[in-house]
Each structure stands twice: as C-alpha cells, then as structure tokens.
Design a protein around this motif. Sequence first.
Motif, PDB file in Angstrom:
ATOM      1  N   ASP A 223     -14.261 -27.494   8.779  1.00  0.00           N
ATOM      2  CA  ASP A 223     -14.773 -28.807   9.159  1.00  0.00           C
ATOM      3  C   ASP A 223     -14.328 -29.782   8.073  1.00  0.00           C
ATOM      4  N   LYS A 224     -13.461 -30.692   8.415  1.00  0.00           N
ATOM      5  CA  LYS A 224     -12.832 -31.559   7.424  1.00  0.00           C
ATOM      6  C   LYS A 224     -13.695 -32.758   7.012  1.00  0.00           C
ATOM      7  N   ARG A 225     -14.908 -32.841   7.533  1.00  0.00           N
ATOM      8  CA  ARG A 225     -15.801 -33.910   7.099  1.00  0.00           C
ATOM      9  C   ARG A 225     -16.207 -33.667   5.649  1.00  0.00           C
ATOM     10  N   ALA A 226     -16.377 -34.735   4.902  1.00  0.00           N
ATOM     11  CA  ALA A 226     -16.744 -34.629   3.486  1.00  0.00           C
ATOM     12  C   ALA A 226     -18.019 -33.805   3.326  1.00  0.00           C
ATOM     13  N   GLY A 227     -17.987 -32.869   2.380  1.00  0.00           N
ATOM     14  CA  GLY A 227     -19.157 -32.057   2.061  1.00  0.00           C
ATOM     15  C   GLY A 227     -19.506 -31.002   3.084  1.00  0.00           C
ATOM     16  N   SER A 228     -18.631 -30.755   4.029  1.00  0.00           N
ATOM     17  CA  SER A 228     -18.961 -29.793   5.073  1.00  0.00           C
ATOM     18  C   SER A 228     -18.437 -28.406   4.725  1.00  0.00           C
ATOM     19  N   GLU A 229     -18.332 -27.562   5.704  1.00  0.00           N
ATOM     20  CA  GLU A 229     -18.020 -26.158   5.528  1.00  0.00           C
ATOM     21  C   GLU A 229     -17.106 -25.721   6.660  1.00  0.00           C
ATOM     22  N   TRP A 230     -17.274 -24.528   7.188  1.00  0.00           N
ATOM     23  CA  TRP A 230     -16.509 -24.046   8.333  1.00  0.00           C
ATOM     24  C   TRP A 230     -17.393 -24.083   9.562  1.00  0.00           C
TER      25      TRP A 230
ATOM     26  N   TRP B  48     -18.936 -22.510  12.848  1.00  0.00           N
ATOM     27  CA  TRP B  48     -19.321 -21.132  13.167  1.00  0.00           C
ATOM     28  C   TRP B  48     -18.232 -20.465  13.991  1.00  0.00           C
ATOM     29  N   CYS B  49     -17.788 -21.172  15.023  1.00  0.00           N
ATOM     30  CA  CYS B  49     -16.680 -20.731  15.858  1.00  0.00           C
ATOM     31  C   CYS B  49     -16.227 -21.925  16.690  1.00  0.00           C
ATOM     32  N   VAL B  50     -15.082 -21.791  17.311  1.00  0.00           N
ATOM     33  CA  VAL B  50     -14.570 -22.837  18.194  1.00  0.00           C
ATOM     34  C   VAL B  50     -14.191 -22.199  19.532  1.00  0.00           C
ATOM     35  N   SER B  51     -14.212 -23.011  20.576  1.00  0.00           N
ATOM     36  CA  SER B  51     -13.810 -22.533  21.894  1.00  0.00           C
ATOM     37  C   SER B  51     -12.292 -22.396  21.942  1.00  0.00           C
ATOM     38  N   GLN B  52     -11.784 -21.869  23.021  1.00  0.00           N
ATOM     39  CA  GLN B  52     -10.333 -21.762  23.185  1.00  0.00           C
ATOM     40  C   GLN B  52      -9.676 -23.132  23.169  1.00  0.00           C
ATOM     41  N   GLU B  53     -10.446 -24.153  23.522  1.00  0.00           N
ATOM     42  CA  GLU B  53      -9.917 -25.523  23.509  1.00  0.00           C
ATOM     43  C   GLU B  53     -10.055 -26.171  22.137  1.00  0.00           C
ATOM     44  N   GLY B  54     -10.636 -25.454  21.175  1.00  0.00           N
ATOM     45  CA  GLY B  54     -10.776 -25.982  19.819  1.00  0.00           C
ATOM     46  C   GLY B  54     -12.048 -26.762  19.564  1.00  0.00           C
ATOM     47  N   GLU B  55     -12.993 -26.732  20.510  1.00  0.00           N
ATOM     48  CA  GLU B  55     -14.257 -27.449  20.338  1.00  0.00           C
ATOM     49  C   GLU B  55     -15.239 -26.593  19.539  1.00  0.00           C
ATOM     50  N   PRO B  56     -15.848 -27.163  18.481  1.00  0.00           N
ATOM     51  CA  PRO B  56     -16.821 -26.400  17.694  1.00  0.00           C
ATOM     52  C   PRO B  56     -18.036 -25.997  18.531  1.00  0.00           C
ATOM     53  N   ALA B  57     -18.545 -24.808  18.256  1.00  0.00           N
ATOM     54  CA  ALA B  57     -19.757 -24.336  18.920  1.00  0.00           C
ATOM     55  C   ALA B  57     -20.939 -25.186  18.473  1.00  0.00           C
ATOM     56  N   LYS B  58     -21.933 -25.257  19.287  1.00  0.00           N
ATOM     57  CA  LYS B  58     -23.135 -26.019  18.963  1.00  0.00           C
ATOM     58  C   LYS B  58     -24.074 -25.131  18.145  1.00  0.00           C
ATOM     59  N   LYS B  59     -23.620 -24.755  16.986  1.00  0.00           N
ATOM     60  CA  LYS B  59     -24.399 -23.938  16.051  1.00  0.00           C
ATOM     61  C   LYS B  59     -24.407 -24.663  14.716  1.00  0.00           C
ATOM     62  N   PRO B  60     -25.345 -24.328  13.856  1.00  0.00           N
ATOM     63  CA  PRO B  60     -25.374 -24.976  12.540  1.00  0.00           C
ATOM     64  C   PRO B  60     -24.101 -24.689  11.747  1.00  0.00           C
ATOM     65  N   ILE B  61     -23.664 -25.663  10.968  1.00  0.00           N
ATOM     66  CA  ILE B  61     -22.503 -25.447  10.098  1.00  0.00           C
ATOM     67  C   ILE B  61     -22.858 -24.411   9.039  1.00  0.00           C
ATOM     68  N   VAL B  62     -24.035 -24.526   8.466  1.00  0.00           N
ATOM     69  CA  VAL B  62     -24.480 -23.618   7.404  1.00  0.00           C
ATOM     70  C   VAL B  62     -25.786 -22.974   7.841  1.00  0.00           C
ATOM     71  N   GLU B  63     -25.869 -21.688   7.636  1.00  0.00           N
ATOM     72  CA  GLU B  63     -27.113 -20.966   7.816  1.00  0.00           C
ATOM     73  C   GLU B  63     -27.079 -19.747   6.916  1.00  0.00           C
ATOM     74  N   SER B  64     -28.187 -19.112   6.732  1.00  0.00           N
ATOM     75  CA  SER B  64     -28.328 -18.124   5.665  1.00  0.00           C
ATOM     76  C   SER B  64     -27.382 -16.931   5.763  1.00  0.00           C
ATOM     77  N   TRP B  65     -26.917 -16.564   6.930  1.00  0.00           N
ATOM     78  CA  TRP B  65     -26.044 -15.399   7.041  1.00  0.00           C
ATOM     79  C   TRP B  65     -24.578 -15.763   6.870  1.00  0.00           C
ATOM     80  N   LYS B  66     -24.153 -16.864   7.473  1.00  0.00           N
ATOM     81  CA  LYS B  66     -22.735 -17.196   7.521  1.00  0.00           C
ATOM     82  C   LYS B  66     -22.209 -17.727   6.189  1.00  0.00           C
ATOM     83  N   CYS B  67     -22.745 -18.774   5.704  1.00  0.00           N
ATOM     84  CA  CYS B  67     -22.140 -19.492   4.583  1.00  0.00           C
ATOM     85  C   CYS B  67     -22.161 -18.727   3.264  1.00  0.00           C
ATOM     86  N   PRO B  68     -23.328 -18.355   2.743  1.00  0.00           N
ATOM     87  CA  PRO B  68     -23.312 -17.803   1.398  1.00  0.00           C
ATOM     88  C   PRO B  68     -22.698 -16.423   1.290  1.00  0.00           C
TER      89      PRO B  68
END
Length: 81
Positions: A34-41, A43-63
């Motif tokens: 996610d190229k927005r300032a201060g963001s992260e990755w 969670w996943c994107v669709s085949q069309e490249g649209e980000p999933a409607k999930k949190p950018i950061v959560e306790s399992w994924k990010c850290p």
Amino acid sequence: MVGFLNGYQRFPEQKKYLEAAEDIWEYIKNNLVDKRAGSEWFWCVSQEGEPAKKPIVESWKCPYHNGRMCFEVIRRLGNAS
C-alpha cells in the motif's frame, strides 16, 4: 519467498527457485504494498488488483509474517555475497 530461498540454497543449480522468489517479490511490490504514506501491505488483492476489505494491520499479519519474511530474506541475501 522463504520457501523458494530454501530450495535455491539447497539446490543452487536450480535457478527456478531464485526466479520464483524474485517473481513473488515483484508481485508484492507491484500489487500488495500500500503506497500511501505510513501504510503497510494489503491483506490480499483480487485478480483485478482491488484490495480486500480487510484491515491493513492486524495482530497476526503485520508483526509476524511480513516482517519475518523480510528480515529472513535480508539476512540470507546479506550472507550470499
């Protein structure tokens, strides 16, 4: 990526493992970061490249997964030269 680096380090003549890790990194940079300032990755994107409607950061994924993978790749590639 770490799994493909495992394969490459075990069988360095099999360049397909290194190429797969490089391909995954390109996909991550181009589609998941996610190229927005201060963001992260995303969670996943669709085949069309649209980000999933999930949190950018959560306790399992990010850290754990993203950071661990990046540190492991840096550690291994730093020792490759």
